[in-house]
Design an enzyme around this catalytic site. Structure first.
Site, PDB file in Angstrom:
ATOM      1  N   CYS A 191      45.596  58.911  73.537  1.00 31.70           N
ATOM      2  CA  CYS A 191      44.528  59.156  74.489  1.00 31.70           C
ATOM      3  C   CYS A 191      43.704  57.817  73.749  1.00 31.70           C
ATOM      4  CB  CYS A 191      43.345  59.670  74.498  1.00 31.70           C
ATOM      5  SG  CYS A 191      44.406  61.097  75.740  1.00 31.70           S
ATOM      6  N   LYS A 217      33.583  60.185  81.176  1.00 28.25           N
ATOM      7  CA  LYS A 217      34.470  60.585  81.598  1.00 28.25           C
ATOM      8  C   LYS A 217      34.453  62.071  82.813  1.00 28.25           C
ATOM      9  CE  LYS A 217      38.346  60.472  78.256  1.00 28.25           C
ATOM     10  NZ  LYS A 217      37.119  59.146  77.172  1.00 28.25           N
ATOM     11  N   HIS A 259      40.165  61.550  82.453  1.00 27.23           N
ATOM     12  CA  HIS A 259      39.919  61.293  81.809  1.00 27.23           C
ATOM     13  C   HIS A 259      41.527  60.297  82.210  1.00 27.23           C
ATOM     14  CE1 HIS A 259      41.617  60.892  77.958  1.00 27.23           C
ATOM     15  NE2 HIS A 259      41.499  61.962  77.651  1.00 27.23           N
ATOM     16  N   PHE A 262      45.998  63.348  71.300  1.00 26.26           N
ATOM     17  CA  PHE A 262      46.203  64.485  70.815  1.00 26.26           C
ATOM     18  C   PHE A 262      47.584  63.895  69.565  1.00 26.26           C
ATOM     19  CE2 PHE A 262      47.285  67.026  74.973  1.00 26.26           C
ATOM     20  CZ  PHE A 262      45.722  67.392  74.350  1.00 26.26           C
TER      21      PHE A 262
END
Length: 426
Positions: free
Chosen positions: A172, A344, A349, A408
């Site tokens: 991301c 967002k 997202h 992540f």
């Protein structure tokens, strides 16, 4: 010109995001504080825990893509090419007059051609019924879907770029990292122009299932327009979305010499990894704070010079808490004085793409003198006690913006954008 003095600016922007068909519509949605998240229409979401998403109303034919291009390109690649076309047109740059070896592409994506790969599997396996798939139904363009490097290559062909071309996939943070890497290519003299940005179209059953399993996405299915609630005490996860943003980046002197409009200068960029947990975040925000400090150092700006912070603001409790701590750690007391918001809340997202979409929002905030709001923020979380610009956009002079991303794997990235006259390099 030496790498130390090559300043890099944004002269063209192209966006495809939920709620609009181009950059103008994207900015109108943000500045109005409208939301574009809705119940999923791309497939039957009934089996899933989270059934809302930020879908883009994208018409490839209306974008000028040929039937062959539409057959060959995954949806995410189509988004990238459409955005690149818009950005190049917006910049006024005639790439055909440039040395193609001095034009490059840096494209970010978290899940690449997920849409086409899943569709092809469903066709070959009769929607998962057959363990042994029938290769007779295999698309002749399967390699284009399998190899992520095809995506920046398509953009390069569109732009006539024969310089450095690469795909960046850091989860991301890909959309910040791809632009940061492009900036370095220009600063180091490897290119004069970079087409940079990111794209992702992850609204597919398999991707939805992945986030369902770890309970990262919202269960607020009865309120899709209000499901994304960054920094709100009632938040319960993020809203998956799709989108893309691409930029024309140029060396500042060359852009000014040709009379180009300059949206913003990219003054500093840094990325760090927490080496801690695949999905977890430390409460103290130390790694993100370090990326912020390094980006500020590179931009030669004091932390008090930041006028607006574009937060990652995913709407998960651990992210919002982590970011708030990172802002306090890196900006000190100024963290309480500077407005912070998350777009967002309005467009969802879009994984690797969102970092570039947020860079577009930052450049447009500088251009228009408007800070986008955090929509759906009605119940402030006591743990998140900064100025999160709830509900309504704020008119104010914006000369320096900090934008951050968290992904992540532990990726933490930060970028500083400035109006050219405000730059620490001026």
């Amino acid at each position: 010109m030496s790498g130390a003095t090559r300043r890099v600016v944004i002269t063209g922007i192209g966006v495809r995001a939920p709620g609009g068909s181009g950059t103008k519509e994207f900015w109108e949605l943000l500045s109005a504080g409208r939301t574009a998240t809705r119940g999923i229409t791309f497939f039957d979401p009934a089996p899933f825990r989270s059934r809302v998403a930020g879908e883009a109303d994208f018409d490839a034919a209306a974008e000028g893509l040929t039937p062959r291009q539409m057959r060959r390109m995954d949806r995410s690649t189509q988004f990238a090419v459409a955005c690149a076309r818009e950005a190049i047109a917006d910049s006024g740059l005639d790439t055909g007059l440039l040395d193609p070896a001095r034009i490059g592409v840096s494209l970010g994506s978290a899940v690449a051609a997920a849409t086409s790969l899943e569709n092809e599997y469903l066709v070959m396996s009769e929607s998962g019924r057959d363990w042994v798939v029938d290769p007779g139904y295999l698309s002749p363009h399967m390699f284009d879907y399998l190899s992520p490097g095809v995506m920046p290559a398509e953009v390069a062909w569109e732009a006539g770029a024969e310089g450095p071309v690469a795909l960046v996939s850091d989860g991301c943070t890909s959309g910040i990292d791809s632009v940061g890497i492009a900036v370095r290519q220009i600063r180091e003299g490897a290119a004069d122009v970079m087409i940079a940005g990111a794209t992702d179209t992850p609204i597919t059953p398999i991707v939805m299932a992945c986030f369902d399993v770890i309970k990262a996405t919202t269960r607020r299915n009865d309120e899709p327009a209000h499901a994304s609630r960054p920094f709100d005490g009632t938040r319960d996860g993020f809203v998956l979305a799709e989108g893309a943003a691409m930029f024309v980046l140029e060396e500042y002197g060359a852009a000014r010499a040709r009379g180009a409009r300059v949206y913003a200068e990219i003054g500093g960029y840094a990325t760090r990894l927490n080496a801690y947990h695949m999905t977890g975040l430390r409460k103290d925000g130390r790694e993100m704070a370090e990326a912020i400090r390094r980006a500020l150092d590179e931009s030669r700006l004091d932390r008090t010079a930041i006028d607006y912070v574009n937060a990652h603001g995913s709407g998960t409790r651990q992210n919002d808490r982590h970011e708030t701590a990172a802002f306090k750690r890196s900006l000190g007391e100024h963290a309480y004085a500077v407005p912070v918001s998350s777009i967002k809340s309005m467009v969802g997202h879009s994984l690797g793409a969102i970092g570039s979409i947020e860079i577009a929002a930052c450049a447009l905030a500088i251009e228009h003198g408007v800070v986008p709001p955090t929509a759906n923020l009605h119940t402030p979380d006591p743990e998140c006690d900064l100025d999160y610009v709830p509900l309504t956009a704020r008119d104010m002079k914006v000369d320096a913006v900090l934008t951050v991303g968290s992904g992540f794997g532990g990726f933490q990235s930060a970028m500083v954008l400035t109006a050219p006259e405000r730059s620490g390099h001026a």
